[in-house]
Design an enzyme around this catalytic site. Sequence first.
Site, PDB file in Angstrom:
ATOM      1  N   TYR A 143       0.817  -1.207   0.000  1.00 21.89           N
ATOM      2  CA  TYR A 143       0.000   0.000   0.000  1.00 21.89           C
ATOM      3  C   TYR A 143       0.856   1.266   0.000  1.00 21.89           C
ATOM      4  CZ  TYR A 143      -3.744  -3.243   1.453  1.00 21.89           C
ATOM      5  OH  TYR A 143      -4.644  -4.281   1.531  1.00 21.89           O
ATOM      6  N   LEU A 181     -17.661  -4.283  -0.188  1.00 23.30           N
ATOM      7  CA  LEU A 181     -18.584  -3.367  -0.859  1.00 23.30           C
ATOM      8  C   LEU A 181     -18.448  -3.403  -2.377  1.00 23.30           C
ATOM      9  CD1 LEU A 181     -18.353  -0.265   1.512  1.00 23.30           C
ATOM     10  CD2 LEU A 181     -19.569  -2.444   1.810  1.00 23.30           C
ATOM     11  N   ARG A 210     -13.223   0.823   4.619  1.00 23.95           N
ATOM     12  CA  ARG A 210     -12.259   1.891   4.377  1.00 23.95           C
ATOM     13  C   ARG A 210     -12.985   3.096   3.807  1.00 23.95           C
ATOM     14  NH1 ARG A 210      -9.418   2.692  -1.060  1.00 23.95           N
ATOM     15  NH2 ARG A 210     -11.494   3.561  -1.212  1.00 23.95           N
ATOM     16  N   SER A 211     -12.641   4.274   4.316  1.00 25.20           N
ATOM     17  CA  SER A 211     -13.216   5.506   3.810  1.00 25.20           C
ATOM     18  C   SER A 211     -12.331   6.665   4.254  1.00 25.20           C
ATOM     19  CB  SER A 211     -14.642   5.715   4.332  1.00 25.20           C
ATOM     20  OG  SER A 211     -15.188   6.928   3.828  1.00 25.20           O
ATOM     21  N   ARG A 222     -18.800   8.255   7.209  1.00 28.12           N
ATOM     22  CA  ARG A 222     -18.814   6.863   6.749  1.00 28.12           C
ATOM     23  C   ARG A 222     -17.980   5.979   7.671  1.00 28.12           C
ATOM     24  NH1 ARG A 222     -19.799   6.755   1.063  1.00 28.12           N
ATOM     25  NH2 ARG A 222     -21.787   7.858   0.787  1.00 28.12           N
ATOM     26  N   ASN A 250     -19.751   2.774   9.508  1.00 26.09           N
ATOM     27  CA  ASN A 250     -19.436   1.409   9.106  1.00 26.09           C
ATOM     28  C   ASN A 250     -18.893   0.525  10.219  1.00 26.09           C
ATOM     29  OD1 ASN A 250     -20.330   1.912   6.524  1.00 26.09           O
ATOM     30  ND2 ASN A 250     -18.314   2.272   5.664  1.00 26.09           N
TER      31      ASN A 250
END
Length: 304
Positions: free
Chosen positions: A50, A195, A252-253, A258, A262
């Site tokens: 990442y 998602l 993840r956001s 959000r 979540n």
Amino acid sequence: MTELSSTSRNRINMPLVGFGTYQLSTEEAESSMAEALRAGYRHIDSAEGYNNEKGTGNAIKKSGIAREEIFLTTKLFPGNTEWGVQEKTYESTIATLKNQLKELQVDYVDLYLIHAPLASLRLEQWRALIELKKQGLTKHIGVSNYNEEAINEILEAGLEKPEINQIEFHPLCTQPELTQFLNKHSIASTAYSSLAPLSTWRTAEGQGGEVLAEKKQDAQSIIKEVANELNVSEAKLLLRWGLQNGYSVLTRSTKPERIKENIDLFDFAIPQSQMQQLNDLNQNQAFAWAANGLNPMEAAPTLK
């Protein structure tokens, strides 16, 4: 199904809802992770590939939260000759985690995974993970994107089995045979890209969410209908669906609202009839790596 609550953990003591950092810049990883930790997340999912672990480490360090309260996962990128990336050896696998610990600014991780079976040296890498666990640099070891064949390579070599397998898992990709295999061998499972069925998944330029979008269209109306019936967002529905199928889940956001929404997955349950509606959407279609032109679970080269 075991009763689920916000304090529920899986067999390796991992909180069931985690926060991931894929496709975030170093700065976004720091700000989003800081928000996630404030919102109550105590399970963090990172990876060498990442390229943002410094940001994650900064957020952990600045949070003031005791290290032992956070379950931190990261992953080894194994290398891949087809991509021109040198495969990790036993020695370079050891060195990689030590470098990641510096980036993350911690003394150990709770879970270290081989990101995918993309290297012919994957058994050598697995032996290195076993050694890293012996050294206390990781508490648990596992794999990601491994199918039955790749896991059986480890078992047939007489090596310690993976404690967890992190795989793409959502109503369009339920992988029932693999799930049954993992349960049989008492290997815990984590879902990523929960998602992926949604039209809002990976919509930023270059994130690849538009690839195979046509395969999602029929399912999206059913997901929306079930979410409306239960008066929850489609994201919460899909994350809760993963939990009720026995998986830990990752979200993840970069949006604070959000991030907070979540993690709140324990104030409702999906009735069995609607679980079945979602289960019936399965195509065993992988989306997460489609923009790269491969399915990592089918890309394992011959072992060396």
